[in-house]
Design a protein around this motif. Structure first.
Motif, PDB file in Angstrom:
ATOM      1  N   ALA A  39       0.815  -1.221   0.000  1.00 30.03           N
ATOM      2  CA  ALA A  39       0.000   0.000   0.000  1.00 30.03           C
ATOM      3  C   ALA A  39       0.843   1.263   0.000  1.00 30.03           C
ATOM      4  N   GLN A  40       2.161   1.120   0.205  1.00 32.19           N
ATOM      5  CA  GLN A  40       3.043   2.280   0.263  1.00 32.19           C
ATOM      6  C   GLN A  40       3.203   2.914  -1.112  1.00 32.19           C
ATOM      7  N   THR A  41       2.948   4.189  -1.211  1.00 30.17           N
ATOM      8  CA  THR A  41       3.134   4.900  -2.480  1.00 30.17           C
ATOM      9  C   THR A  41       4.615   5.165  -2.703  1.00 30.17           C
ATOM     10  N   ARG A  42       5.033   5.102  -3.951  1.00 31.18           N
ATOM     11  CA  ARG A  42       6.448   5.300  -4.285  1.00 31.18           C
ATOM     12  C   ARG A  42       6.576   6.365  -5.369  1.00 31.18           C
ATOM     13  N   PRO A  43       6.457   7.636  -5.001  1.00 33.04           N
ATOM     14  CA  PRO A  43       6.602   8.701  -6.000  1.00 33.04           C
ATOM     15  C   PRO A  43       8.043   8.824  -6.469  1.00 33.04           C
ATOM     16  N   ASP A  44       8.220   9.402  -7.617  1.00 34.28           N
ATOM     17  CA  ASP A  44       9.558   9.622  -8.170  1.00 34.28           C
ATOM     18  C   ASP A  44      10.146  10.875  -7.523  1.00 34.28           C
ATOM     19  N   LEU A  45      11.085  10.659  -6.608  1.00 30.28           N
ATOM     20  CA  LEU A  45      11.664  11.779  -5.857  1.00 30.28           C
ATOM     21  C   LEU A  45      13.102  12.076  -6.274  1.00 30.28           C
ATOM     22  N   ARG A  46      13.484  11.661  -7.468  1.00 33.44           N
ATOM     23  CA  ARG A  46      14.875  11.889  -7.874  1.00 33.44           C
ATOM     24  C   ARG A  46      15.203  13.375  -7.958  1.00 33.44           C
ATOM     25  N   ASP A  47      14.250  14.173  -8.438  1.00 34.39           N
ATOM     26  CA  ASP A  47      14.495  15.621  -8.495  1.00 34.39           C
ATOM     27  C   ASP A  47      14.619  16.210  -7.101  1.00 34.39           C
ATOM     28  N   VAL A  48      13.809  15.704  -6.162  1.00 36.59           N
ATOM     29  CA  VAL A  48      13.872  16.196  -4.783  1.00 36.59           C
ATOM     30  C   VAL A  48      15.227  15.848  -4.167  1.00 36.59           C
ATOM     31  N   PHE A  49      15.683  14.619  -4.379  1.00 37.59           N
ATOM     32  CA  PHE A  49      16.983  14.207  -3.858  1.00 37.59           C
ATOM     33  C   PHE A  49      18.087  15.097  -4.419  1.00 37.59           C
ATOM     34  N   HIS A  50      17.978  15.416  -5.705  1.00 36.99           N
ATOM     35  CA  HIS A  50      19.005  16.245  -6.331  1.00 36.99           C
ATOM     36  C   HIS A  50      18.959  17.672  -5.776  1.00 36.99           C
ATOM     37  N   ASP A  51      17.765  18.251  -5.669  1.00 40.43           N
ATOM     38  CA  ASP A  51      17.632  19.645  -5.221  1.00 40.43           C
ATOM     39  C   ASP A  51      18.067  19.820  -3.775  1.00 40.43           C
ATOM     40  N   LEU A  52      17.815  18.823  -2.943  1.00 43.13           N
ATOM     41  CA  LEU A  52      18.176  18.905  -1.521  1.00 43.13           C
ATOM     42  C   LEU A  52      19.579  18.370  -1.242  1.00 43.13           C
ATOM     43  N   PHE A  53      20.304  18.041  -2.306  1.00 47.42           N
ATOM     44  CA  PHE A  53      21.682  17.552  -2.177  1.00 47.42           C
ATOM     45  C   PHE A  53      21.740  16.274  -1.328  1.00 47.42           C
ATOM     46  N   LEU A  54      20.726  15.429  -1.500  1.00 44.99           N
ATOM     47  CA  LEU A  54      20.669  14.180  -0.738  1.00 44.99           C
ATOM     48  C   LEU A  54      21.399  13.033  -1.437  1.00 44.99           C
ATOM     49  N   GLU A  55      21.640  13.169  -2.726  1.00 45.53           N
ATOM     50  CA  GLU A  55      22.312  12.094  -3.451  1.00 45.53           C
ATOM     51  C   GLU A  55      23.711  11.806  -2.907  1.00 45.53           C
ATOM     52  N   PRO A  56      24.567  12.855  -2.670  1.00 46.54           N
ATOM     53  CA  PRO A  56      25.890  12.567  -2.097  1.00 46.54           C
ATOM     54  C   PRO A  56      25.806  11.942  -0.705  1.00 46.54           C
ATOM     55  N   ILE A  57      24.805  12.356   0.074  1.00 48.69           N
ATOM     56  CA  ILE A  57      24.647  11.786   1.421  1.00 48.69           C
ATOM     57  C   ILE A  57      24.286  10.308   1.319  1.00 48.69           C
ATOM     58  N   PHE A  58      23.372   9.995   0.417  1.00 50.20           N
ATOM     59  CA  PHE A  58      22.992   8.597   0.219  1.00 50.20           C
ATOM     60  C   PHE A  58      24.187   7.773  -0.260  1.00 50.20           C
ATOM     61  N   ALA A  59      24.963   8.328  -1.194  1.00 53.14           N
ATOM     62  CA  ALA A  59      26.127   7.615  -1.720  1.00 53.14           C
ATOM     63  C   ALA A  59      27.173   7.382  -0.633  1.00 53.14           C
ATOM     64  N   ALA A  60      27.326   8.369   0.257  1.00 55.93           N
ATOM     65  CA  ALA A  60      28.304   8.212   1.345  1.00 55.93           C
ATOM     66  C   ALA A  60      27.861   7.148   2.332  1.00 55.93           C
ATOM     67  N   ALA A  61      26.539   7.062   2.577  1.00 56.61           N
ATOM     68  CA  ALA A  61      26.031   6.095   3.548  1.00 56.61           C
ATOM     69  C   ALA A  61      26.010   4.681   2.991  1.00 56.61           C
ATOM     70  N   PHE A  62      25.719   4.548   1.696  1.00 55.56           N
ATOM     71  CA  PHE A  62      25.541   3.222   1.111  1.00 55.56           C
ATOM     72  C   PHE A  62      26.462   3.010  -0.086  1.00 55.56           C
ATOM     73  N   GLY A  63      27.639   3.615  -0.018  1.00 53.95           N
ATOM     74  CA  GLY A  63      28.597   3.480  -1.109  1.00 53.95           C
ATOM     75  C   GLY A  63      29.045   2.058  -1.360  1.00 53.95           C
TER      76      GLY A  63
END
Length: 230
Positions: A20-44
């Motif tokens: 039942a969990q919705t899975r919207p496409d948040l790639r733009d949000v991750f990019h705008d909030l600079f979350l991609e490098p944080i995710f890469a550092a945590a799960f590199g």
């Protein structure tokens, strides 16, 4: 009395709540909030590794498929905002239990042991000799059983408060107590013990290797010759 809920995962109480969990496409949000490098550092560790040099022979990334699956699951998990308070509390409670050092260490050890088990299974599939492949398969089965047993011992001794970790403890205990698992572990251990009793001598002469009779065993050639001497 309500029956204990079966274990589904540490992030969702049930399959129904996960579906039942919705899975919207948040790639733009991750990019705008600079979350991609944080995710890469945590799960590199799960990111694709660089291709080896052309001068390095026979080096393949055997865990690439597994890591890609885990990375995809993590990206979906962190890219799906929660709106169900019950699931939020479910995860927070599980994380409180994981703050216990023995519990966290046990799960990390379980993960490393299963990584070794996957290596044994790959060697079983790629072995040039069928008997060698069968031995690697037995080692994989034993590694899995030992990992389950070690994890269950730690979870049993821990003071677990969360629904997730209590369900996991029951689930692991049920696997260990099942007749199929018990039979599998008994057969694997019996095979290893029987192989350990095999004795032989090896003669090495340059590049020639000769397997000889165990010097502690009687010479059956002489015995047969005496039997049929007439």
């Amino acid at each position: 009395m309500a029956t204990p809920q079966e274990f589904h995962s540490l992030v969702f109480p049930s399959a129904q709540q996960e579906s039942a969990q919705t899975r919207p496409d948040l790639r733009d949000v991750f990019h705008d909030l600079f979350l991609e490098p944080i995710f890469a550092a945590a799960f590199g560790a799960f990111l694709p590794r660089e291709k080896p040099s052309l001068y390095v022979a026979n080096r393949t990334d055997e865990d690439a498929t597994y890591r890609a699956e885990v990375l995809k699951a993590l990206q979906a998990l962190f890219g799906s905002p929660l709106v169900d308070l019950d699931v939020v509390r479910y995860r927070q409670d599980a994380l409180r239990d994981l703050q216990q050092t023995p519990v966290l260490s046990a799960l990390q050890t379980f993960q490393r042991t299963l990584q070794a088990m996957r290596g044994h299974l790959r060697r079983a599939e790629t072995a040039n000799n069928a008997i060698e492949g069968q031995r690697w398969f037995v080692d994989a089965a034993l590694a899995y059983g030992q990992a389950l047993d070690a994890l269950h011992q730690t979870l049993t001794a821990a003071d677990l408060q969360s629904q997730a970790m209590q369900a996991l403890r029951r689930h692991v205990g049920g696997l260990l107590a099942s007749s199929a698992h018990t039979a599998r572990m008994t057969e694997a251990q019996t095979l290893v013990e029987a192989l350990a009793r095999v004795r032989y001598a090896v003669r090495i002469d340059g590049t020639t290797v000769t397997v000889l009779q165990d010097p502690t065993e009687p010479d059956y050639t002489a015995t047969i010759a005496d039997t049929f001497a007439r």
